[in-house]
Design a protein around this motif. Structure first.
Motif, mmCIF file in Angstrom:
data_model
loop_
_atom_site.group_PDB
_atom_site.id
_atom_site.type_symbol
_atom_site.label_atom_id
_atom_site.label_comp_id
_atom_site.label_asym_id
_atom_site.label_seq_id
_atom_site.Cartn_x
_atom_site.Cartn_y
_atom_site.Cartn_z
ATOM 1 N N GLU A 50 0.827 -1.075 0.073
ATOM 2 C CA GLU A 50 -0.003 0.090 0.065
ATOM 3 C C GLU A 50 0.927 1.146 0.068
ATOM 4 N N PRO A 51 0.409 2.295 -0.672
ATOM 5 C CA PRO A 51 1.549 3.602 -0.653
ATOM 6 C C PRO A 51 1.633 3.990 0.583
ATOM 7 N N LEU A 74 7.626 -5.164 6.333
ATOM 8 C CA LEU A 74 6.688 -4.069 6.651
ATOM 9 C C LEU A 74 7.215 -3.512 8.074
ATOM 10 N N SER A 75 7.509 -2.254 8.077
ATOM 11 C CA SER A 75 7.860 -1.598 9.502
ATOM 12 C C SER A 75 6.794 -0.877 10.031
ATOM 13 N N ARG A 76 5.941 -0.478 9.184
ATOM 14 C CA ARG A 76 4.725 0.551 9.657
ATOM 15 C C ARG A 76 4.059 0.897 8.405
ATOM 16 N N GLY A 77 2.699 0.511 8.470
ATOM 17 C CA GLY A 77 1.599 0.788 7.334
ATOM 18 C C GLY A 77 1.314 2.491 7.617
ATOM 19 N N ALA A 79 -1.322 3.874 5.516
ATOM 20 C CA ALA A 79 -2.514 3.757 5.056
ATOM 21 C C ALA A 79 -3.573 3.375 6.035
ATOM 22 N N ALA A 80 -3.326 2.638 7.003
ATOM 23 C CA ALA A 80 -4.271 1.821 7.693
ATOM 24 C C ALA A 80 -4.981 2.734 8.435
ATOM 25 N N PRO A 81 -4.473 3.641 9.435
ATOM 26 C CA PRO A 81 -5.066 4.587 10.152
ATOM 27 C C PRO A 81 -5.931 5.657 9.380
ATOM 28 N N LEU A 83 -7.615 5.031 6.730
ATOM 29 C CA LEU A 83 -8.631 4.462 5.685
ATOM 30 C C LEU A 83 -9.897 5.214 5.701
ATOM 31 N N LEU A 89 -6.567 10.475 3.406
ATOM 32 C CA LEU A 89 -6.350 9.349 2.616
ATOM 33 C C LEU A 89 -5.744 10.056 1.053
ATOM 34 N N LEU A 92 -2.480 11.339 1.482
ATOM 35 C CA LEU A 92 -1.241 10.419 1.289
ATOM 36 C C LEU A 92 -1.302 9.680 -0.206
ATOM 37 N N ASP A 124 -1.578 12.206 10.960
ATOM 38 C CA ASP A 124 -2.755 11.976 11.909
ATOM 39 C C ASP A 124 -2.604 13.033 13.064
ATOM 40 N N VAL B 146 -6.107 1.011 0.090
ATOM 41 C CA VAL B 146 -6.227 2.519 -0.227
ATOM 42 C C VAL B 146 -7.068 2.827 -1.376
ATOM 43 N N GLN B 149 -10.552 2.036 -0.245
ATOM 44 C CA GLN B 149 -11.528 2.988 0.696
ATOM 45 C C GLN B 149 -11.690 3.958 -0.120
ATOM 46 N N HIS B 153 -15.243 6.179 -0.377
ATOM 47 C CA HIS B 153 -15.420 7.259 -0.017
ATOM 48 C C HIS B 153 -16.114 8.076 -1.084
ATOM 49 N N ASP B 184 1.126 -3.067 12.605
ATOM 50 C CA ASP B 184 0.754 -1.845 13.413
ATOM 51 C C ASP B 184 -0.366 -1.316 12.745
ATOM 52 N N GLY B 185 -0.471 -1.255 11.418
ATOM 53 C CA GLY B 185 -1.589 -0.486 10.982
ATOM 54 C C GLY B 185 -2.902 -1.312 11.390
ATOM 55 N N VAL B 188 -3.611 -0.544 14.928
ATOM 56 C CA VAL B 188 -4.165 0.863 15.307
ATOM 57 C C VAL B 188 -5.654 1.038 14.736
ATOM 58 N N THR B 189 -6.088 0.590 13.501
ATOM 59 C CA THR B 189 -7.333 0.643 12.951
ATOM 60 C C THR B 189 -8.543 -0.324 13.846
ATOM 61 N N LYS B 192 -9.052 1.893 16.746
ATOM 62 C CA LYS B 192 -9.981 3.222 16.609
ATOM 63 C C LYS B 192 -11.531 2.645 16.359
#
Lengths: 255, 198
Positions: A50-51, A74-77, A79-81, A83, A89, A92, A124, B146, B149, B153, B184-185, B188-189, B192
């Motif tokens: 994901e971008p 993957l270290s950290r996504g 996009a997920a938070p 969406l 979005l 991003l 964020d 991405v 979603q 939207h 992590d993502g 986090v989701t 939330k």
């Protein structure tokens, strides 16, 4: 055999064959690099492409100038938070598409990487819109098109700045710009010297219009596809959220 | 050894998803060795499917009739429409037997990279269906990507009207998932979208 390991941010992924993709990754030390990734439909890799995903990338190729293959962790996504938040979005997608289109392959130093990484972390926060505009100004500078927004192009004063010249990218004070204000771009409050804090969506929209002008006429002037579609969509969404535009339109143009 | 039709058969088979040249050759030989029991019935089935299966003009589903068996089933709840990207997503939800409303197949998701814009999606019939007074809820069952979603939207923007409930599928920890192995993502989701326990 060419081989390196680096941290990177995934900018785009285009499917190639049934199970692979050619991805574009902005790395810390190796610039923006392309590479092939196998098994894109597996559970392990799916979210990684994901971008905006921050990844530990391992690139290897037979020769330095061939496409090469990526192995990613993957270290950290990013996009997920985001969406559930259409504007963030879109920001991003716009940032990744702009970086992908503007930065030539194998170019882009650590500053470009750190700038994009910082922006993704800021998305964020409450001042994500202002941060996005500042990131675009930094991208313009990295691409060799710096804006001079700290003093007036006419008198040299650093107070009362209100406009930007679309020709030179230099700030103009309110007094000096008054006779030409129809032809000048408004300078949003949060970009004026000494300003602090947020400026609201109106200021962000002014900032986006400002950077859009220079992206179009400077950075993407000679690109056949022009400014990426995602960038236009992002600005339109901000306009729409302010009630300036009734319908969001999307072109079929490639990003 | 190989003539025109065999080459052609292998070439066509190898263009199917999941099949390369080697698999296509094996399948072609397998079919030729079972002409009466497999190859001819398969050819007949393919022809029948090509002639009879069509896209439902209402929802975009694939069926022998138009409107499809789901749209014309009087037992289904017409107040809910579940929007999916592909027919395979519709099949996935139908397999669960937990949803009794109607469907709408978009035919993909918006993707500027792949040149898929709103005109390529089955959006206009959805707008008309969402505007009907009996439609009370639209469930956007698009992928948690991405592109998926962004499409959700966009669709929500296009069909929004007073009195219409627009919902989307939950995102978070999958059934059987262990937190330690999640990215992590996703965590986090999930945080939330947490719900009150009990």
């Amino acid at each position: 055999m060419e081989l390196w390991q680096d941290q990177g941010i995934v900018l785009s992924a285009r499917p190639h064959g049934e199970n692979g993709a050619v991805i574009s990754v902005l790395t810390v030390h190796n610039g923006r690099r392309l590479g092939y990734v196998r098994g894109i439909h597996t559970q392990k890799i799916r979210g990684t492409l994901e971008p905006g995903s921050l990844v530990d990338a391992r690139w290897q190729a037979r020769t330095a100038d061939s496409l090469g293959t990526f192995s990613l962790e993957l270290s950290r996504g990013a996009a997920a938070p985001l969406l559930g938040e259409p504007l963030k979005l879109a920001a991003l997608q716009s940032a990744c598409a702009l970086s992908d289109a503007a930065i030539p392959e194998r170019e882009g130093g650590e500053g470009v990487f750190q700038g994009l990484k910082a922006l993704l972390e800021m998305l964020d926060s409450d001042i994500w819109g202002e941060a996005y505009v500042m990131w675009e100004i930094a991208l313009l500078r990295e691409m060799g098109f710096p804006l001079a927004l700290d003093r007036c192009a006419g008198g040299g004063e650093s107070t009362d700045l209100a406009y930007v010249s679309p020709k030179t990218g230099r700030a103009v004070s309110k007094a000096a710009g008054e006779p030409y204000k129809e032809r000048l771009l408004p300078l949003p409050g949060f970009l004026r010297p000494g300003s602090v804090g947020e400026d609201g969506k109106e200021g962000v929209l002014e900032g986006l219009k400002l950077t859009a002008c220079f992206l179009e006429h400077w950075v993407f002037a000679h690109h056949t596809r022009g400014v990426p579609e995602f960038r236009r969509v992002f600005q339109q969404k901000i306009e729409k959220s302010l009630g300036f535009s009734d319908a969001l339109t999307l072109n079929n143009a490639h990003g | 050894m190989q003539g025109g039709p065999l080459d052609q058969l292998i070439k066509r088979l190898s263009s199917l998803p999941g099949l390369g040249n080697r698999s296509a050759r094996r399948i072609a030989l397998h079919l030729l060795n079972r002409k009466d029991t497999l190859m001819l019935p398969l050819a007949e089935d393919l022809q029948q499917a090509a002639e009879k299966i069509r896209e439902c003009e209402q929802c975009g589903n694939l069926d022998m009739r138009d409107p499809c068996s789901l749209c014309s089933d009087a037992r289904r709840d017409i107040s809910q429409i579940c929007v999916v990207a592909h027919v395979s997503d519709l099949w996935a939800i139908e397999r669960t037997s937990s949803y009794k409303g109607l469907y709408h197949v978009l035919g993909g998701v918006l993707s500027a990279l792949d040149g898929i814009g709103p005109e390529q999606l089955n959006l206009r019939p959805l707008e008309s269906r969402a505007a009907l007074p009996e439609t009370q809820e639209i469930i956007l069952a698009l992928s948690a990507t991405v592109d998926g979603q962004s499409t959700a939207h966009y669709v929500a923007d296009r069909i929004a009207r007073e009195g219409l409930r627009i919902t989307h599928l939950a995102h978070g920890v999958p059934v059987g998932g262990e937190l330690d192995y999640l990215d992590d993502g996703t965590i986090v989701t999930a945080l939330k979208s947490r719900k009150v326990a009990g």
